[in-house]
Motif scaffolding. Structure first.
Motif, PDB file in Angstrom:
ATOM      1  N   SER A 622       6.030  -5.079  -5.129  1.00  0.00           N
ATOM      2  CA  SER A 622       5.317  -3.887  -5.602  1.00  0.00           C
ATOM      3  C   SER A 622       5.524  -3.719  -7.097  1.00  0.00           C
ATOM      4  CB  SER A 622       5.826  -2.641  -4.862  1.00  0.00           C
ATOM      5  OG  SER A 622       5.624  -2.754  -3.480  1.00  0.00           O
ATOM      6  N   ASP A 623       4.474  -3.245  -7.781  1.00  0.00           N
ATOM      7  CA  ASP A 623       4.565  -3.050  -9.225  1.00  0.00           C
ATOM      8  C   ASP A 623       4.077  -1.680  -9.672  1.00  0.00           C
ATOM      9  OD1 ASP A 623       1.867  -3.254  -8.813  1.00  0.00           O
ATOM     10  OD2 ASP A 623       1.597  -5.081  -9.995  1.00  0.00           O
ATOM     11  N   ASP A 624       3.771  -0.797  -8.716  1.00  0.00           N
ATOM     12  CA  ASP A 624       3.304   0.563  -9.007  1.00  0.00           C
ATOM     13  C   ASP A 624       1.965   0.568  -9.736  1.00  0.00           C
ATOM     14  OD1 ASP A 624       3.770   3.278  -8.563  1.00  0.00           O
ATOM     15  OD2 ASP A 624       4.422   3.591 -10.625  1.00  0.00           O
ATOM     16  N   ASP A 625       1.268  -0.574  -9.730  1.00  0.00           N
ATOM     17  CA  ASP A 625      -0.037  -0.671 -10.395  1.00  0.00           C
ATOM     18  C   ASP A 625      -1.034  -1.296  -9.426  1.00  0.00           C
ATOM     19  OD1 ASP A 625      -2.126  -0.789 -12.155  1.00  0.00           O
ATOM     20  OD2 ASP A 625      -1.342  -2.505 -13.275  1.00  0.00           O
ATOM     21  N   LEU A 626      -1.020  -2.613  -9.328  1.00  0.00           N
ATOM     22  CA  LEU A 626      -1.908  -3.292  -8.389  1.00  0.00           C
ATOM     23  C   LEU A 626      -1.428  -3.136  -6.948  1.00  0.00           C
ATOM     24  CD1 LEU A 626      -2.574  -6.598 -10.379  1.00  0.00           C
ATOM     25  CD2 LEU A 626      -4.018  -4.543 -10.239  1.00  0.00           C
ATOM     26  N   SER A 661      -2.803  -2.826   0.078  1.00  0.00           N
ATOM     27  CA  SER A 661      -3.815  -3.478  -0.745  1.00  0.00           C
ATOM     28  C   SER A 661      -4.675  -4.345   0.154  1.00  0.00           C
ATOM     29  CB  SER A 661      -3.165  -4.333  -1.836  1.00  0.00           C
ATOM     30  OG  SER A 661      -4.134  -5.149  -2.474  1.00  0.00           O
ATOM     31  N   THR A 662      -5.962  -4.429  -0.134  1.00  0.00           N
ATOM     32  CA  THR A 662      -6.838  -5.297   0.653  1.00  0.00           C
ATOM     33  C   THR A 662      -6.394  -6.755   0.559  1.00  0.00           C
ATOM     34  OG1 THR A 662      -8.352  -5.426  -1.244  1.00  0.00           O
ATOM     35  CG2 THR A 662      -8.844  -3.783   0.463  1.00  0.00           C
ATOM     36  N   SER A 663      -5.676  -7.114  -0.503  1.00  0.00           N
ATOM     37  CA  SER A 663      -5.225  -8.499  -0.646  1.00  0.00           C
ATOM     38  C   SER A 663      -4.111  -8.855   0.322  1.00  0.00           C
ATOM     39  CB  SER A 663      -4.750  -8.754  -2.081  1.00  0.00           C
ATOM     40  OG  SER A 663      -3.640  -7.935  -2.396  1.00  0.00           O
ATOM     41  N   THR A 664      -3.456  -7.852   0.931  1.00  0.00           N
ATOM     42  CA  THR A 664      -2.387  -8.112   1.895  1.00  0.00           C
ATOM     43  C   THR A 664      -2.857  -8.017   3.338  1.00  0.00           C
ATOM     44  OG1 THR A 664      -1.668  -5.797   2.051  1.00  0.00           O
ATOM     45  CG2 THR A 664      -0.741  -7.135   0.261  1.00  0.00           C
ATOM     46  N   GLN A 665      -4.105  -7.667   3.549  1.00  0.00           N
ATOM     47  CA  GLN A 665      -4.590  -7.403   4.902  1.00  0.00           C
ATOM     48  C   GLN A 665      -5.446  -8.515   5.499  1.00  0.00           C
ATOM     49  OE1 GLN A 665      -3.591  -4.433   6.689  1.00  0.00           O
ATOM     50  NE2 GLN A 665      -2.177  -4.767   4.978  1.00  0.00           N
ATOM     51  N   ASN A 674     -11.056  -7.610  -4.163  1.00  0.00           N
ATOM     52  CA  ASN A 674     -11.016  -6.524  -5.145  1.00  0.00           C
ATOM     53  C   ASN A 674      -9.663  -5.834  -5.265  1.00  0.00           C
ATOM     54  OD1 ASN A 674     -13.736  -7.028  -5.601  1.00  0.00           O
ATOM     55  ND2 ASN A 674     -14.392  -5.532  -4.050  1.00  0.00           N
ATOM     56  N   GLY A 675      -8.822  -5.888  -4.234  1.00  0.00           N
ATOM     57  CA  GLY A 675      -7.480  -5.308  -4.320  1.00  0.00           C
ATOM     58  C   GLY A 675      -7.450  -3.801  -4.277  1.00  0.00           C
ATOM     59  N   GLU A 676      -8.387  -3.162  -3.557  1.00  0.00           N
ATOM     60  CA  GLU A 676      -8.361  -1.703  -3.442  1.00  0.00           C
ATOM     61  C   GLU A 676      -7.094  -1.256  -2.704  1.00  0.00           C
ATOM     62  OE1 GLU A 676     -10.970  -3.517  -2.691  1.00  0.00           O
ATOM     63  OE2 GLU A 676     -12.742  -2.736  -3.759  1.00  0.00           O
ATOM     64  N   ILE A 677      -6.631  -0.049  -3.018  1.00  0.00           N
ATOM     65  CA  ILE A 677      -5.422   0.510  -2.431  1.00  0.00           C
ATOM     66  C   ILE A 677      -5.814   1.573  -1.413  1.00  0.00           C
ATOM     67  CG2 ILE A 677      -3.232   1.662  -2.857  1.00  0.00           C
ATOM     68  CD1 ILE A 677      -3.454  -1.156  -4.004  1.00  0.00           C
ATOM     69  N   GLY A 678      -5.194   1.514  -0.246  1.00  0.00           N
ATOM     70  CA  GLY A 678      -5.509   2.480   0.797  1.00  0.00           C
ATOM     71  C   GLY A 678      -4.375   2.635   1.791  1.00  0.00           C
ATOM     72  N   SER A 679      -4.723   2.977   3.024  1.00  0.00           N
ATOM     73  CA  SER A 679      -3.719   3.234   4.055  1.00  0.00           C
ATOM     74  C   SER A 679      -4.313   2.912   5.421  1.00  0.00           C
ATOM     75  CB  SER A 679      -3.280   4.702   4.013  1.00  0.00           C
ATOM     76  OG  SER A 679      -4.376   5.558   4.319  1.00  0.00           O
ATOM     77  N   TYR A 680      -3.473   2.914   6.426  1.00  0.00           N
ATOM     78  CA  TYR A 680      -3.968   2.872   7.794  1.00  0.00           C
ATOM     79  C   TYR A 680      -3.148   3.822   8.641  1.00  0.00           C
ATOM     80  CZ  TYR A 680      -0.149  -0.176   9.584  1.00  0.00           C
ATOM     81  OH  TYR A 680       1.055  -0.696   9.978  1.00  0.00           O
ATOM     82  N   ASN A 707      -6.668   2.204  15.565  1.00  0.00           N
ATOM     83  CA  ASN A 707      -6.064   1.807  14.296  1.00  0.00           C
ATOM     84  C   ASN A 707      -7.162   1.747  13.233  1.00  0.00           C
ATOM     85  OD1 ASN A 707      -4.483   0.746  12.289  1.00  0.00           O
ATOM     86  ND2 ASN A 707      -3.717  -0.978  13.478  1.00  0.00           N
ATOM     87  N   ASP A 708      -7.121   2.661  12.267  1.00  0.00           N
ATOM     88  CA  ASP A 708      -8.186   2.769  11.266  1.00  0.00           C
ATOM     89  C   ASP A 708      -7.625   2.682   9.854  1.00  0.00           C
ATOM     90  OD1 ASP A 708     -10.386   3.133  13.010  1.00  0.00           O
ATOM     91  OD2 ASP A 708      -9.822   5.232  13.297  1.00  0.00           O
ATOM     92  N   TYR A 709      -8.385   1.998   8.990  1.00  0.00           N
ATOM     93  CA  TYR A 709      -8.119   1.976   7.550  1.00  0.00           C
ATOM     94  C   TYR A 709      -8.739   3.199   6.890  1.00  0.00           C
ATOM     95  CZ  TYR A 709      -6.803  -3.022   7.508  1.00  0.00           C
ATOM     96  OH  TYR A 709      -6.195  -4.228   7.693  1.00  0.00           O
ATOM     97  N   PHE A 710      -8.168   3.546   5.715  1.00  0.00           N
ATOM     98  CA  PHE A 710      -8.821   4.505   4.814  1.00  0.00           C
ATOM     99  C   PHE A 710      -8.657   3.986   3.385  1.00  0.00           C
ATOM    100  CE2 PHE A 710      -8.981   8.091   1.914  1.00  0.00           C
ATOM    101  CZ  PHE A 710     -10.156   8.714   2.315  1.00  0.00           C
ATOM    102  N   PHE A 711      -9.780   3.617   2.754  1.00  0.00           N
ATOM    103  CA  PHE A 711      -9.808   3.176   1.359  1.00  0.00           C
ATOM    104  C   PHE A 711     -10.835   4.028   0.618  1.00  0.00           C
ATOM    105  CE2 PHE A 711      -8.110  -0.556   3.481  1.00  0.00           C
ATOM    106  CZ  PHE A 711      -7.134  -1.006   2.601  1.00  0.00           C
ATOM    107  N   ALA A 712     -10.367   4.800  -0.338  1.00  0.00           N
ATOM    108  CA  ALA A 712     -11.254   5.724  -1.044  1.00  0.00           C
ATOM    109  C   ALA A 712     -12.343   4.993  -1.819  1.00  0.00           C
ATOM    110  CB  ALA A 712     -10.438   6.612  -1.990  1.00  0.00           C
ATOM    111  N   ASP A 713     -12.103   3.774  -2.274  1.00  0.00           N
ATOM    112  CA  ASP A 713     -13.046   3.051  -3.117  1.00  0.00           C
ATOM    113  C   ASP A 713     -13.921   2.077  -2.330  1.00  0.00           C
ATOM    114  OD1 ASP A 713     -12.035   4.328  -5.367  1.00  0.00           O
ATOM    115  OD2 ASP A 713     -10.461   2.827  -5.624  1.00  0.00           O
TER     116      ASP A 713
END
Length: 853
Positions: A622-626, A661-665, A674-680, A707-713
């Protein structure tokens, strides 16, 4: 962000850790020697001869007295052993074994270490009985040397011991009695699914490898395969390196081996466990209600512990199956030191077995594309693979004394692949090496009946080096390295008969390097980041006197600092944990579990890079950015019923994980780069009914998840998780008949979500460069349902007095059903959409042969 008061909370909790350490050095007892060996020495020293039967002296030892006179030495042998020594003349002595002996002992409570008076001592098969005195002692004369003695007391388990075991001790031998608890009050489920799987009072599940029975499809106790038989734990791609606990990804599981964090857990690209099971003592699985002593792992904790006791004699074994062979053993070097070792190596680089062929087909199927070939395309490809794996581990056990125990452990796992594809026009090559090397040490200290401490240190290194070398086009080199050093110290203090207080500190330093080099166009990247985590934890445990109410509550405080070349961040995270268990009746128990957790390590999935189906996961920090710190919160409520071999359990839960991050899913659609940040967030229920008897166990389990994702972008911002398996059903049974063990079972679940391209002319976006697939809404389609039936059988037999053996056979996917595990799409050079399907293992047989001694 932490500005000025980052250390305030450390100072606030610091007094918790100024607890009174004290120890007591214990004197070493004089060394004992073998009687037979020492008699030879006496014959030479005093010019005498002893006459005896060798069998009478076998395994007898005695402590040499300080006096060097012959009379004193012979007297010591008489007192310390069941031997009668008769002087025939000045030179010759006759030695025989006494048929009747005098014995004495002191009876103690093994928990409080206090004496037990009025315990009944009974020599079985005779009229000899006695009770212990105020000091817990008893003394009997003229007892048959082979007699069995029963030691009984209300509230304690009956202890059986032979008279011979009580001879030769000065002072008298101490005998420990274990408290006896009623199982109904504890509501602990023994033989949960199969022997060796136990549900504990805190709702965790324990696997006892030595007592492990059989499960469908398994002929060896593969740790990470076994836990998938539990409700709420599955792998959507049939691997052990991608275990999904309550909708979480595999990198959200904290896997520990002897207290060391593991960053790599699978062989053969995740199809079998990297941990040799035969020196493992137990495995603990925690889905919720984790102790504050554990950090990381927002989905679960899988704690693997190897054998931790020194045995009096050598134990070991060896075996092989259609993938590998292994050997293990524990060798006592003295009464205080022993060494454990295990080694396993695959046969995959020199023997092609049916099991290997099925596994290989599954791993490399990404290159199989559903498309029609051109008439002039013969499709002939010459493939060559050189693949093997191995692992070895070791452990040194040193008992300094009864109160100080030192343990040193190491493990090394390795996977190597050299794979090539050759046609008339090209020669493509892929190379891969995965290694994990770990060292750890611990010191367990008991300072008093109420006070003990534990110190643990470890170093672990994981490497993934991969190369993709086409004959003419772009060449790609990638490396992923993880280095972690950690220290953990904890202290447990018993405040009374019902309260226990645990405090501790943990320091972790994790460094991760990701290196990438591309030949055309020339590109090179080397990114390294380091995170320091200081953690304080404090926890209270309570157990009522009647054992009906058990509670544990604690706090974990993490101070996380990231060090990077261009930016840094630090953050304080407070994580409360709770675990409540109450027995409503003798048969019914309720559980309320909750936790907040966080983690700073994640795996990104490079689906755009094709290594012919080989590993595509790389660890990052984690880098508190991406990528922010991943945080979770979970709450569950469950009820268990257990009576007369029938167990029924039901549990509902809610879990939310932020900082994804979408890159980890593992997205395989328009959102994968794109690397959007969200939650599930996942909510669901788990149900299990298990009927067990002496010879059989059958069970039915059902799990329901939303089980649902939520990504604002992302539009739409809420859609099904990649691991949204709504319904999961397992039905299985095991049966034991004399030396045969059999298991058969079926696993069913609904299909996982995936994303299809738009229909017709809208399938490809031609107005962008490069052209891209125009997808429908994320995860708006589902794969077909999954069904697999497995079976296994094991036969145990003896090969002589000291050697036990077993043969086993198993079949995965008995019905040879083609299950689609994943579907995704890509554009070829002709700008056409290709459909790629990953399918499950076909019918896969395996056989094994094992020996233990």
């Amino acid at each position: 962000m932490l500005k000025h008061h980052k250390y305030v909370v450390f100072l606030f909790l610091l007094p918790l850790f100024f607890l009174p350490f004290y120890g007591m050095a214990q004197e070493e007892t004089a060394q004992k020697v073998a009687v037979s060996t020492y008699l030879e020495k006496l014959e030479k020293e005093f010019n005498i001869k002893f006459s005896y039967v060798d069998e009478d002296l076998k395994n007898l030892e005695f402590q040499i007295p300080k006096s060097s006179s012959l009379a004193d030495i012979l007297a010591a042998i008489r007192i310390q052993t069941p031997l009668r020594i008769t002087k025939l003349n000045d030179r010759y002595y006759a030695i025989s074994k006494n048929k009747l002996v005098d014995i004495c002992a002191k009876v103690l409570d093994n928990y409080e270490n206090s004496t037990i008076m009025n315990a009944t001592i009974e020599v079985l098969g005779s009229n000899i009985t006695q009770i212990t005195d105020m000091e817990g002692r008893f003394q009997l004369q003229d007892v048959p040397i082979n007699a069995s003695i029963a030691i009984k007391h209300i509230g304690f388990k009956t202890k059986f011991i032979t008279a011979q075991e009580l001879t030769g001790y000065s002072p008298c031998k101490s005998i420990l009695l274990s408290p006896s608890y009623q199982q109904l009050n504890e509501v602990v489920v023994y033989q949960f699914l199969t022997t060796g799987i136990t549900k504990q009072q805190d709702a965790s599940i324990t696997l006892d490898i030595e007592k492990f029975g059989i499960l469908p499809g398994l002929i060896e106790p593969d740790v990470l395969q076994t836990i998938q038989a539990l409700p709420g734990i599955k792998s959507v791609d049939e691997t052990v390196s991608d275990i999904n606990v309550r909708g979480g990804t595999n990198d959200q599981n904290l896997v520990l081996w002897d207290g060391i964090k593991m960053y790599h857990s699978g062989h053969f690209f995740g199809l079998i466990s990297a941990f040799n099971p035969y020196l493992i003592d137990k495995v603990t699985i925690i889905k919720n209600g984790t102790s504050a002593a554990y950090g990381d792992g927002v989905s679960s904790v899988i704690n693997i512990q190897t054998q931790n006791k020194i045995n009096d004699s050598f134990i070991g074994g060896a075996g092989f199956n259609l993938l590998s062979g292994d050997i293990y053993g524990q060798l006592p070097l003295s009464k205080k030191v022993s060494v454990q070792f295990s080694a396993r190596r695959s046969s995959t680089d020199f023997i092609n077995t049916p099991t290997y062929n099925r596994f290989f087909e599954k791993v490399f199927q990404d290159s199989e594309v559903k498309e029609k070939k051109e008439p002039n395309d013969s499709g002939e490809i010459e493939r060559n693979e050189d693949f093997y794996f191995y692992d070895f581990s070791g452990k040194i056990l040193y008992d300094v004394n009864d109160n100080q125990k030192v343990r040193l452990s190491f493990i090394n796992t390795n996977n190597n692949l050299n794979y090539s594809e050759k046609t008339e026009d090209s020669n493509n090559k892929s190379l891969l090496q995965q290694t994990n090397l770990s060292f750890g040490g611990s010191l367990e200290s008991t300072w008093s009946k109420k006070w003990n401490t534990h110190l643990n240190l470890y170093y672990t290194r994981y490497n993934l080096d991969s190369q993709n070398i086409p004959s003419e086009t772009q060449q790609l080199f990638q490396s992923n390295q993880v280095l972690e050093k950690a220290l953990k110290a904890s202290a447990s203090y018993k405040l009374g008969s019902s309260l226990n207080w645990l405090n501790g500190y943990q320091l972790n330093e994790v460094g991760i390097t990701n290196f990438t080099q591309v030949s055309q166009p020339a590109y090179k990247s080397n990114i390294k980041s380091v995170i320091l985590t200081h953690s304080l934890f404090s926890e209270l445990g309570y157990e009522s006197l009647n054992k009906k109410f058990i509670a544990r509550g604690g706090l974990r405080l993490n101070y996380i600092k990231n060090l990077k070349t261009f930016s840094t961040f630090d953050e304080i995270i407070l994580e409360p944990r709770i675990n409540l268990n109450y027995s409503l009746t003798n048969e019914i128990k309720a559980e309320l579990l909750g936790e907040f957790k966080s983690q700073t390590t994640n795996q990104i999935i490079d689906l755009e890079q094709n290594f012919l189906g080989v590993e595509k996961r790389r660890w990052i920090l984690s880098d508190d950015d991406l990528l922010p710190i991943t945080k979770s919160k979970q709450l569950s409520l469950g009820f268990n019923y257990d009576k007369n071999g029938l167990y029924i359990g039901a549990e509902g839960f809610y879990k939310k994980v932020d900082g994804l991050s979408t890159s980890t899913q593992g997205f395989q659609n328009q959102d994968q780069f794109n690397g959007e940040i969200g939650s599930y967030q996942v909510s669901g229920a788990e149900f299990l009914i298990n009927k067990k008897a002496a010879n059989y166990s059958s069970w039915f389990s059902y799990a329901y998840n939303v089980n649902d994702y939520f990504f604002a972008d992302i539009t739409p911002n809420k859609f099904p998780n990649n691991l949204d398996i709504r319904h999961t059903i397992t039905f299985a049974g095991t049966y034991t008949y004399k030396n045969f063990r059999m298991g058969i079972g079926a696993n069913y679940h609904t299909g996982k979500p995936y994303t299809k391209p738009q229909e017709g002319n809208n399938a490809i976006l031609l107005n962008v460069f490069p052209n891209r697939i125009n997808y429908e809404d994320p995860n708006s389609s589902r794969l077909p349902d999954y069904l697999r039936t497995d079976a296994s059988v094991i036969y145990n037999f003896k090969m002589g007095r000291a050697v036990k053996a077993s043969v086993g056979a198993s079949v995965l996917n008995v019905l040879n059903k083609k299950n689609i595990l994943n579907t995704y799409y890509r554009l070829n050079d002709q700008n056409e959409i290709e459909t790629v399907e990953r399918v499950s293992l076909g019918i896969t047989p395996n056989v094994s042969f094992r020996m233990s001694f």
